[in-house]
Design a protein around this motif. Sequence first.
Motif, mmCIF file in Angstrom:
data_model
loop_
_atom_site.group_PDB
_atom_site.id
_atom_site.type_symbol
_atom_site.label_atom_id
_atom_site.label_comp_id
_atom_site.label_asym_id
_atom_site.label_seq_id
_atom_site.Cartn_x
_atom_site.Cartn_y
_atom_site.Cartn_z
ATOM 1 N N MET A 1 0.847 -1.194 0.000
ATOM 2 C CA MET A 1 0.000 0.000 0.000
ATOM 3 C C MET A 1 0.887 1.249 0.000
ATOM 4 N N SER A 2 0.615 2.150 -0.941
ATOM 5 C CA SER A 2 1.440 3.341 -1.097
ATOM 6 C C SER A 2 1.231 4.331 0.045
ATOM 7 N N THR A 3 2.299 5.071 0.344
ATOM 8 C CA THR A 3 2.236 6.143 1.336
ATOM 9 C C THR A 3 2.097 7.464 0.608
ATOM 10 N N TYR A 4 1.176 8.305 1.083
ATOM 11 C CA TYR A 4 0.950 9.606 0.463
ATOM 12 C C TYR A 4 1.257 10.713 1.460
ATOM 13 N N LEU A 5 2.026 11.706 1.010
ATOM 14 C CA LEU A 5 2.269 12.883 1.830
ATOM 15 C C LEU A 5 1.021 13.761 1.821
ATOM 16 N N ASP A 6 0.948 14.708 2.756
ATOM 17 C CA ASP A 6 -0.278 15.501 2.878
ATOM 18 C C ASP A 6 -0.659 16.207 1.584
ATOM 19 N N PHE A 7 0.313 16.754 0.855
ATOM 20 C CA PHE A 7 -0.015 17.469 -0.375
ATOM 21 C C PHE A 7 -0.311 16.528 -1.553
ATOM 22 N N GLU A 8 -0.075 15.215 -1.360
ATOM 23 C CA GLU A 8 -0.401 14.224 -2.386
ATOM 24 C C GLU A 8 -1.805 13.635 -2.217
ATOM 25 N N GLU A 9 -2.521 14.030 -1.163
ATOM 26 C CA GLU A 9 -3.843 13.456 -0.882
ATOM 27 C C GLU A 9 -4.838 13.609 -2.039
ATOM 28 N N PRO A 10 -4.876 14.770 -2.747
ATOM 29 C CA PRO A 10 -5.794 14.867 -3.898
ATOM 30 C C PRO A 10 -5.518 13.800 -4.964
ATOM 31 N N LEU A 11 -4.256 13.417 -5.114
ATOM 32 C CA LEU A 11 -3.904 12.375 -6.087
ATOM 33 C C LEU A 11 -4.408 11.011 -5.620
ATOM 34 N N LYS A 12 -4.314 10.768 -4.324
ATOM 35 C CA LYS A 12 -4.810 9.512 -3.761
ATOM 36 C C LYS A 12 -6.315 9.388 -3.984
ATOM 37 N N ALA A 13 -7.045 10.491 -3.779
ATOM 38 C CA ALA A 13 -8.499 10.474 -3.962
ATOM 39 C C ALA A 13 -8.859 10.124 -5.407
ATOM 40 N N LEU A 14 -8.146 10.700 -6.360
ATOM 41 C CA LEU A 14 -8.416 10.414 -7.772
ATOM 42 C C LEU A 14 -8.032 8.973 -8.139
ATOM 43 N N GLU A 15 -6.910 8.490 -7.607
ATOM 44 C CA GLU A 15 -6.498 7.111 -7.866
ATOM 45 C C GLU A 15 -7.511 6.123 -7.289
ATOM 46 N N ASP A 16 -8.069 6.452 -6.122
ATOM 47 C CA ASP A 16 -9.114 5.609 -5.518
ATOM 48 C C ASP A 16 -10.358 5.587 -6.394
ATOM 49 N N GLN A 17 -10.698 6.744 -6.961
ATOM 50 C CA GLN A 17 -11.870 6.822 -7.844
ATOM 51 C C GLN A 17 -11.664 5.980 -9.102
ATOM 52 N N ILE A 18 -10.450 6.022 -9.646
ATOM 53 C CA ILE A 18 -10.139 5.212 -10.841
ATOM 54 C C ILE A 18 -10.243 3.731 -10.521
ATOM 55 N N ALA A 19 -9.671 3.334 -9.375
ATOM 56 C CA ALA A 19 -9.729 1.925 -8.954
ATOM 57 C C ALA A 19 -11.180 1.474 -8.750
ATOM 58 N N LYS A 20 -12.001 2.364 -8.163
ATOM 59 C CA LYS A 20 -13.410 2.046 -7.917
ATOM 60 C C LYS A 20 -14.163 1.891 -9.233
ATOM 61 N N ALA A 21 -13.903 2.777 -10.191
ATOM 62 C CA ALA A 21 -14.559 2.712 -11.497
ATOM 63 C C ALA A 21 -14.186 1.417 -12.228
ATOM 64 N N GLN A 22 -12.910 1.035 -12.127
ATOM 65 C CA GLN A 22 -12.467 -0.220 -12.754
ATOM 66 C C GLN A 22 -13.147 -1.419 -12.107
ATOM 67 N N GLU A 23 -13.299 -1.361 -10.801
ATOM 68 C CA GLU A 23 -13.949 -2.448 -10.053
ATOM 69 C C GLU A 23 -15.428 -2.575 -10.441
ATOM 70 N N ILE A 24 -16.102 -1.425 -10.538
ATOM 71 C CA ILE A 24 -17.532 -1.434 -10.931
ATOM 72 C C ILE A 24 -17.685 -1.998 -12.340
ATOM 73 N N GLY A 25 -16.788 -1.568 -13.237
ATOM 74 C CA GLY A 25 -16.841 -2.047 -14.617
ATOM 75 C C GLY A 25 -16.691 -3.552 -14.714
ATOM 76 N N GLN A 26 -15.808 -4.118 -13.889
ATOM 77 C CA GLN A 26 -15.599 -5.571 -13.902
ATOM 78 C C GLN A 26 -16.766 -6.317 -13.266
ATOM 79 N N ASP A 27 -17.212 -5.812 -12.103
ATOM 80 C CA ASP A 27 -18.276 -6.516 -11.380
ATOM 81 C C ASP A 27 -19.621 -6.441 -12.092
ATOM 82 N N ALA A 28 -19.967 -5.274 -12.635
ATOM 83 C CA ALA A 28 -21.284 -5.090 -13.266
ATOM 84 C C ALA A 28 -21.226 -5.257 -14.780
ATOM 85 N N GLU A 29 -20.022 -5.543 -15.283
ATOM 86 C CA GLU A 29 -19.823 -5.707 -16.724
ATOM 87 C C GLU A 29 -20.322 -4.489 -17.503
ATOM 88 N N LEU A 30 -19.944 -3.307 -16.995
ATOM 89 C CA LEU A 30 -20.303 -2.051 -17.635
ATOM 90 C C LEU A 30 -19.079 -1.462 -18.336
#
Length: 317
Positions: free
Chosen positions: A1-30
Amino acid sequence: MSTYLDFEEPLKALEDQIAKAQEIGQDAELDMTDKIKALEEKLESKTKEIFSNLTPWQRVQLSRHPERPYTLAYIQGITNGDFQELHGDRNVRDDKAMVGGLGSIDGKTVMFIGQQKGENTKMRQYRNFGMANPEGYRKALRLMKLAEKFDIPIVTLIDTPGAFPGLEAEERGQGEAIARNIYEMMNIKVPIICIIIGEGASGGALGIGVGDKVIMLENTWYSVISPESCSSILWRSWEYKEKAAEALKLTSDDMKKLKLVDGIIKEPLNGAHRNPEEMFSIVKREVKRQITLLSKLDAEERCEKRMNKFTNMGVFK
């Protein structure tokens, strides 16, 4: 699991959103291709915005990032794993905070020397947090003299919070060992390339920091004192470390403007810690380029240029 510095938090939020979108696409076949592409573009844009406007303190934080590659990782990456470490100062012991040995870059033998930090708590203690004792600097000098004897170029990789300040280090001649290295490195006949890959603090860095070319990675710092120590001396508190970092002019850009280093190596867009393989490749290209250029000079001319460069530092008309 990657470590994020305080000013890198916006990047972590976007990376989490990308991972979530990929997960939804696989699970729901969308088909989430457009959504993912939009998020990736937003991530790239945000990364550029953050990393093009870093403060000196943020660069200090990046230089210490726990996932940032250390000296041995660079050596292994540059030499493709044929590095042979050499041990001991032939006097006291083998200092684990200072590593060195022979490796090849595309068939060309090079002597690598540098401070090594640990990747976890146990290894940090084993490596003394990258703070070398006098025997570490004496080992480094022994290896430099060996390289000179066999006409092998030297590459030093600097990453230390400073030389070890313990009583036993002073008893064994810490100051003399560092001073001796500075003196000897001025006159070593083979090319010397010094690269700051993380922290470049105090005499701990200078002990292996005299070279024909001194180069800093983009997100590193080089200074006589750390921002925290400077803050504690001037303001009796660490709370002013960001102000101290600004005043010390310790970033790669500042050091280049002040003509205290010869160049800056650009890091991958989001830092060396996010793309170490690309960083190794960039450093390898620069080392090869510098060795080729420096090898064209006569040994006496190279030493004279090296000495003149350092003696001219801090001179104002």
